[in-house]
Write a protein that holds these residues in place. Structure first.
Motif, PDB file in Angstrom:
ATOM      1  N   SER A   1       0.824  -1.193   0.000  1.00  0.00           N
ATOM      2  CA  SER A   1       0.000   0.000   0.000  1.00  0.00           C
ATOM      3  C   SER A   1       0.870   1.261   0.000  1.00  0.00           C
ATOM      4  CB  SER A   1      -0.922  -0.007   1.219  1.00  0.00           C
ATOM      5  OG  SER A   1      -1.687   1.167   1.265  1.00  0.00           O
ATOM      6  N   ARG A   2       1.712   1.409   1.047  1.00  0.00           N
ATOM      7  CA  ARG A   2       2.566   2.607   1.109  1.00  0.00           C
ATOM      8  C   ARG A   2       3.646   2.437   2.166  1.00  0.00           C
ATOM      9  NH1 ARG A   2      -1.657   3.904   4.475  1.00  0.00           N
ATOM     10  NH2 ARG A   2      -1.180   5.215   6.249  1.00  0.00           N
ATOM     11  N   TRP A   3       4.647   3.310   2.078  1.00  0.00           N
ATOM     12  CA  TRP A   3       5.719   3.404   3.056  1.00  0.00           C
ATOM     13  C   TRP A   3       5.391   4.528   4.019  1.00  0.00           C
ATOM     14  CZ3 TRP A   3       9.886   0.175   3.099  1.00  0.00           C
ATOM     15  CH2 TRP A   3      10.117  -0.582   1.950  1.00  0.00           C
ATOM     16  N   HIS A   4       5.911   4.415   5.223  1.00  0.00           N
ATOM     17  CA  HIS A   4       5.825   5.520   6.170  1.00  0.00           C
ATOM     18  C   HIS A   4       7.205   5.671   6.812  1.00  0.00           C
ATOM     19  CE1 HIS A   4       4.278   8.374   9.030  1.00  0.00           C
ATOM     20  NE2 HIS A   4       4.891   7.687   9.981  1.00  0.00           N
ATOM     21  N   PHE A   5       7.824   6.819   6.590  1.00  0.00           N
ATOM     22  CA  PHE A   5       9.149   7.111   7.137  1.00  0.00           C
ATOM     23  C   PHE A   5       9.063   8.363   7.983  1.00  0.00           C
ATOM     24  CE2 PHE A   5      10.004   5.839   2.656  1.00  0.00           C
ATOM     25  CZ  PHE A   5      10.582   4.620   2.911  1.00  0.00           C
ATOM     26  N   THR A   6       9.764   8.362   9.086  1.00  0.00           N
ATOM     27  CA  THR A   6      10.051   9.606   9.791  1.00  0.00           C
ATOM     28  C   THR A   6      11.542   9.583  10.091  1.00  0.00           C
ATOM     29  OG1 THR A   6       9.494   8.673  11.950  1.00  0.00           O
ATOM     30  CG2 THR A   6       7.744   9.876  10.801  1.00  0.00           C
ATOM     31  N   LEU A   7      12.155  10.703   9.870  1.00  0.00           N
ATOM     32  CA  LEU A   7      13.583  10.855  10.127  1.00  0.00           C
ATOM     33  C   LEU A   7      13.780  12.232  10.731  1.00  0.00           C
ATOM     34  CD1 LEU A   7      16.503   9.750   9.768  1.00  0.00           C
ATOM     35  CD2 LEU A   7      16.525  10.921   7.549  1.00  0.00           C
ATOM     36  N   ALA A   8      14.187  12.252  11.989  1.00  0.00           N
ATOM     37  CA  ALA A   8      14.474  13.530  12.626  1.00  0.00           C
ATOM     38  C   ALA A   8      15.795  14.052  12.060  1.00  0.00           C
ATOM     39  CB  ALA A   8      14.569  13.356  14.137  1.00  0.00           C
TER      40      ALA A   8
ATOM     41  N   ARG B   1      20.413  10.723   4.771  1.00  0.00           N
ATOM     42  CA  ARG B   1      19.964   9.798   3.738  1.00  0.00           C
ATOM     43  C   ARG B   1      19.997   8.393   4.318  1.00  0.00           C
ATOM     44  NH1 ARG B   1      19.825  10.023  -1.850  1.00  0.00           N
ATOM     45  NH2 ARG B   1      20.529  12.169  -1.677  1.00  0.00           N
ATOM     46  N   VAL B   2      18.938   7.633   4.063  1.00  0.00           N
ATOM     47  CA  VAL B   2      18.868   6.240   4.501  1.00  0.00           C
ATOM     48  C   VAL B   2      18.562   5.386   3.278  1.00  0.00           C
ATOM     49  CG1 VAL B   2      17.683   4.568   5.987  1.00  0.00           C
ATOM     50  CG2 VAL B   2      18.030   6.923   6.790  1.00  0.00           C
ATOM     51  N   THR B   3      19.349   4.330   3.091  1.00  0.00           N
ATOM     52  CA  THR B   3      19.051   3.377   2.028  1.00  0.00           C
ATOM     53  C   THR B   3      18.637   2.059   2.669  1.00  0.00           C
ATOM     54  OG1 THR B   3      21.336   2.642   1.820  1.00  0.00           O
ATOM     55  CG2 THR B   3      20.638   4.422   0.358  1.00  0.00           C
ATOM     56  N   VAL B   4      17.666   1.417   2.046  1.00  0.00           N
ATOM     57  CA  VAL B   4      17.125   0.148   2.521  1.00  0.00           C
ATOM     58  C   VAL B   4      17.340  -0.869   1.410  1.00  0.00           C
ATOM     59  CG1 VAL B   4      15.079  -1.059   3.381  1.00  0.00           C
ATOM     60  CG2 VAL B   4      15.331   1.415   3.781  1.00  0.00           C
ATOM     61  N   THR B   5      18.099  -1.925   1.708  1.00  0.00           N
ATOM     62  CA  THR B   5      18.377  -2.966   0.729  1.00  0.00           C
ATOM     63  C   THR B   5      17.816  -4.275   1.256  1.00  0.00           C
ATOM     64  OG1 THR B   5      20.444  -1.860   0.140  1.00  0.00           O
ATOM     65  CG2 THR B   5      20.184  -4.134  -0.597  1.00  0.00           C
TER      66      THR B   5
ATOM     67  N   ASN C   1      17.112   8.223  15.065  1.00  0.00           N
ATOM     68  CA  ASN C   1      16.194   9.247  14.547  1.00  0.00           C
ATOM     69  C   ASN C   1      15.248   8.719  13.478  1.00  0.00           C
ATOM     70  OD1 ASN C   1      17.492  11.065  16.207  1.00  0.00           O
ATOM     71  ND2 ASN C   1      18.896  11.746  14.619  1.00  0.00           N
ATOM     72  N   LEU C   2      15.213   7.398  13.300  1.00  0.00           N
ATOM     73  CA  LEU C   2      14.449   6.807  12.209  1.00  0.00           C
ATOM     74  C   LEU C   2      13.270   5.986  12.718  1.00  0.00           C
ATOM     75  CD1 LEU C   2      14.200   5.869   9.167  1.00  0.00           C
ATOM     76  CD2 LEU C   2      15.593   3.914   9.860  1.00  0.00           C
ATOM     77  N   HIS C   3      12.165   6.106  12.036  1.00  0.00           N
ATOM     78  CA  HIS C   3      11.047   5.177  12.190  1.00  0.00           C
ATOM     79  C   HIS C   3      10.612   4.832  10.766  1.00  0.00           C
ATOM     80  CE1 HIS C   3       6.815   3.965  12.370  1.00  0.00           C
ATOM     81  NE2 HIS C   3       7.216   3.336  13.451  1.00  0.00           N
ATOM     82  N   CYS C   4      10.550   3.550  10.475  1.00  0.00           N
ATOM     83  CA  CYS C   4      10.188   3.115   9.129  1.00  0.00           C
ATOM     84  C   CYS C   4       9.212   1.958   9.232  1.00  0.00           C
ATOM     85  CB  CYS C   4      11.444   2.668   8.382  1.00  0.00           C
ATOM     86  SG  CYS C   4      11.145   2.107   6.695  1.00  0.00           S
ATOM     87  N   SER C   5       8.099   2.080   8.522  1.00  0.00           N
ATOM     88  CA  SER C   5       7.133   0.984   8.473  1.00  0.00           C
ATOM     89  C   SER C   5       6.590   0.885   7.056  1.00  0.00           C
ATOM     90  CB  SER C   5       5.994   1.198   9.474  1.00  0.00           C
ATOM     91  OG  SER C   5       5.269   2.375   9.185  1.00  0.00           O
ATOM     92  N   ILE C   6       5.981  -0.255   6.791  1.00  0.00           N
ATOM     93  CA  ILE C   6       5.407  -0.510   5.477  1.00  0.00           C
ATOM     94  C   ILE C   6       3.960  -0.951   5.690  1.00  0.00           C
ATOM     95  CG2 ILE C   6       6.330  -2.863   5.428  1.00  0.00           C
ATOM     96  CD1 ILE C   6       6.753  -2.486   2.373  1.00  0.00           C
ATOM     97  N   HIS C   7       3.068  -0.414   4.861  1.00  0.00           N
ATOM     98  CA  HIS C   7       1.654  -0.680   4.982  1.00  0.00           C
ATOM     99  C   HIS C   7       1.216  -1.598   3.855  1.00  0.00           C
ATOM    100  CE1 HIS C   7       0.852   3.062   7.565  1.00  0.00           C
ATOM    101  NE2 HIS C   7       2.166   2.981   7.380  1.00  0.00           N
TER     102      HIS C   7
END
Length: 167
Positions: free
Chosen positions: A66-73, A77-81, A156-162
């Motif tokens: 559905s979508r990504w949800h990122f918060t970064l204080a 740059r953040v890469t996700v592999t 400083n990161l919060h990452c989730s996937i919907h």
């Protein structure tokens, strides 16, 4: 691993797997101390990287991205592999061929206000999310390498996937 259900489907949070991250750091340290080189094709963990995981609640339920949800204080740059194989770091080394394409990248530039929206490459993030949804049908867990660059920090990161759930 936190999972929550919402009116729109299932939300899975990326959580750092500190045990695997530490195991991978020990591999790098061991190679340095012994003067050995990595195996051909082996992917060693870099100092600014950590291993994260998603735990899928059930393989009986078809998920659609559905979508990504990122918060970064702050900025950075953040890469996700994604790691495509059933990788068991206690038994095998991570090999470069096990890494998924495309990678996900999101960022906030140094000159941007701290409350500005994060930027990302929408087509790559859409394709990446769809690949994760496909793998959720056959996996209980999926691992990811997250790289923190340009002042980004894990704290400083919060990452989730919907996902939306099918039958």
């Amino acid at each position: 691993m936190e999972q929550s259900s919402c009116d729109h489907g299932i939300v899975l949070e990326f959580k750092e797997d500190t045990a695997i991250t530490e195991m991978m750091r020990l591999r790098v340290s061991s190679l340095k101390k012994s003067g050995q080189k990595r195996q051909d094709g082996e992917r060693l963990l870099l100092p600014h990287e950590a291993v994260y995981r998603l735990d899928f609640p059930s393989q009986d339920q078809e998920l659609a991205f559905s979508r990504w949800h990122f918060t970064l204080a702050g900025h950075g740059r953040v890469t996700v592999t994604g790691i495509c194989q059933h990788w068991t770091p206690d038994l095998t080394h991570l090999m470069s061929r096990q890494l998924l394409e495309p990678i996900g990248t999101f960022w906030r530039n140094g000159g941007d206000p701290e409350d500005s929206q994060l930027k990302w490459l929408e087509a790559d993030m859409q394709e990446f999310g769809e690949r994760i949804a496909q793998l959720a049908g056959v996996r209980k867990v999926m691992y990811f390498l997250l790289a923190f660059k340009e002042q980004a920090e894990a704290a400083n990161l919060h990452c989730s996937i919907h996902f939306t759930a099918g039958p």
